[in-house]
Design an enzyme around this catalytic site. Structure first.
Site, short mmCIF file in Angstrom:
data_model
loop_
_atom_site.label_atom_id
_atom_site.label_comp_id
_atom_site.label_asym_id
_atom_site.label_seq_id
_atom_site.Cartn_x
_atom_site.Cartn_y
_atom_site.Cartn_z
N ARG A 109 0.87 -1.19 0.00
CA ARG A 109 0.00 0.00 0.00
C ARG A 109 0.90 1.23 0.00
O ARG A 109 1.66 1.46 0.95
CB ARG A 109 -0.91 0.00 1.23
CG ARG A 109 -1.89 1.18 1.28
CD ARG A 109 -2.75 1.10 2.54
NE ARG A 109 -3.58 2.27 2.70
CZ ARG A 109 -4.84 2.40 2.27
NH1 ARG A 109 -5.40 1.38 1.64
NH2 ARG A 109 -5.52 3.50 2.49
N GLN A 139 -10.14 -2.81 -2.77
CA GLN A 139 -11.38 -2.18 -2.34
C GLN A 139 -12.53 -2.52 -3.27
O GLN A 139 -13.63 -2.89 -2.85
CB GLN A 139 -11.21 -0.66 -2.27
CG GLN A 139 -12.49 0.10 -1.98
CD GLN A 139 -13.06 -0.20 -0.62
OE1 GLN A 139 -12.36 -0.08 0.39
NE2 GLN A 139 -14.33 -0.59 -0.56
N ASP A 232 -17.22 9.01 -1.62
CA ASP A 232 -15.83 8.96 -1.16
C ASP A 232 -15.49 10.32 -0.58
O ASP A 232 -16.21 11.30 -0.82
CB ASP A 232 -14.90 8.63 -2.34
CG ASP A 232 -13.52 8.13 -1.89
OD1 ASP A 232 -13.25 8.15 -0.67
OD2 ASP A 232 -12.71 7.74 -2.76
N CYS A 272 -16.08 3.75 0.62
CA CYS A 272 -14.88 2.95 0.90
C CYS A 272 -14.31 3.20 2.29
O CYS A 272 -13.47 2.42 2.75
CB CYS A 272 -13.82 3.18 -0.18
SG CYS A 272 -13.42 4.91 -0.47
N ARG A 312 -13.97 -6.55 2.62
CA ARG A 312 -12.55 -6.38 2.36
C ARG A 312 -11.78 -7.61 2.84
O ARG A 312 -10.81 -8.05 2.21
CB ARG A 312 -12.02 -5.12 3.05
CG ARG A 312 -12.44 -3.79 2.45
CD ARG A 312 -11.78 -3.51 1.13
NE ARG A 312 -10.32 -3.55 1.20
CZ ARG A 312 -9.54 -2.53 1.55
NH1 ARG A 312 -10.08 -1.37 1.88
NH2 ARG A 312 -8.23 -2.65 1.56
#
Length: 326
Positions: A109, A139, A232, A272, A312
């Site tokens: 990440r 995601q 988002d 998310c 997730r």
């Protein structure tokens, strides 16, 4: 049953996998989720070791991959930014080769897509993009599982993304649309529209004849008949243009009135996370006008945000199992 064609593969973007392979990942995740509900574990990765690299911090990514690895029988080891100082004393290529010799898979990440791509090119083990500035495939796999749980068939499903149409989630949803035939609508003010050439290029290579991507500043065009409204944050981590984003996006805050414009009683709300929806965070108290969704929507009966969050973990478990064990 033979080994999956995903064995040994990376997932840097959903462009790396076919529609059938996305379906396989979602099927495995759904099966693992059902088994987990009955307390059953599938420890096919017993004795394996998983590295989780966080150049950019995250709650959900860390939680989901740690638990997914553990439930699969593997040992997860977490590395923060200060643990691995890429390019300061050691190159990305050299660090990747070290990790590839001792780990069976790596979740990465970070920031630039070129960094995770370079790492994957030299690691020699499966590498999964847990987020970069360009894509967020882990995601969107969870989003797709959530949509399938609520609506079944994904082909032709109308989904509206609301916010910065240039960000990594919107871009990854666009890739999912061309792979699976979603009817994706991106609702954003014109300065935040994705590059038209990139959308045209995606559609030109669409796997599904049902794929559609509409980019518009019109709520009426974007929301009519939509099965899901996807929000988002307006300003992503590391960006510094809060005032401008608020000015551009304030009229697109997801309120009950905006949700009602879909004309459907079964429209769900997705996000998310993290989301600014109340005043229980320092950031929201300092800038109440930064809240991209009304609390009535976020906490309401149409919200599926915590289903996404849980998914997730199930999709990460499927991804690790299929790419390492097959």
């Amino acid at each position: 049953m033979g080994l999956s064609a995903l064995k040994g593969r990376n997932l840097l973007s959903l462009l790396d996998v076919s529609a059938a392979e996305i379906g396989e990942l979602l099927d495995r995740a759904g099966d693992l989720k059902e088994r987990a509900a009955f307390g059953e574990r599938v420890p096919v990765l017993a004795g394996r070791n998983i590295a989780l690299i966080f150049l950019k911090p995250s709650c959900r990514t860390r939680v989901s991959f740690v638990v997914a690895a553990t439930q699969s029988g593997a040992h997860p080891e977490v590395f923060g930014r200060e643990d691995i100082r890429f390019g300061i004393k050691e190159s990305v290529r050299d660090i990747a080769r070290v990790f590839g010799r001792v780990f069976d898979g790596v979740m990465f990440r970070g920031f630039e897509h070129t960094t995770v791509a370079e790492f994957a090119a030299h690691a020699g083990v499966p590498v999964w993009n847990g987020l970069c500035d360009t894509y967020h495939p882990t995601q969107v796999l969870a989003d797709l599982l959530t949509l399938r749980e609520n609506f079944g068939e994904l082909r032709g499903l109308p989904v509206t993304f609301v916010g910065d149409g240039r960000n990594n989630v919107a871009r990854t949803l666009a890739v999912a649309a061309v792979k699976l035939g979603l009817d994706l609508r991106v609702l954003a003010p014109e300065p935040l529209h994705p590059d038209p050439a990139s959308i045209a290029e995606l559609l030109a290579g669409a796997e599904s004849s049902g794929a559609a991507i509409t980019v518009t500043a019109s709520p009426g065009e974007a929301l009519a008949g939509s099965a899901a409204v996807y929000g988002d944050v307006w300003v992503s981590m590391g960006e510094e243009e809060t005032d401008r984003r608020i000015e551009l996006l304030r009229d697109l805050k997801v309120t009950p009135e905006l949700m009602a414009r879909t004309g459907r009683a079964d429209t769900v709300y997705l996000h998310c996370l993290p989301a600014f929806h109340d005043l229980e965070t320092e950031t929201a108290r300092a800038r109440p006008d930064l809240r991209e969704v009304a609390d009535e929507v976020f906490e309401g009966p149409r919200s599926r945000v915590f289903d996404q969050s849980e998914n997730r973990m199930h999709t990460a478990k499927a991804l690790m199992q299929l790419t390492i064990a097959g």
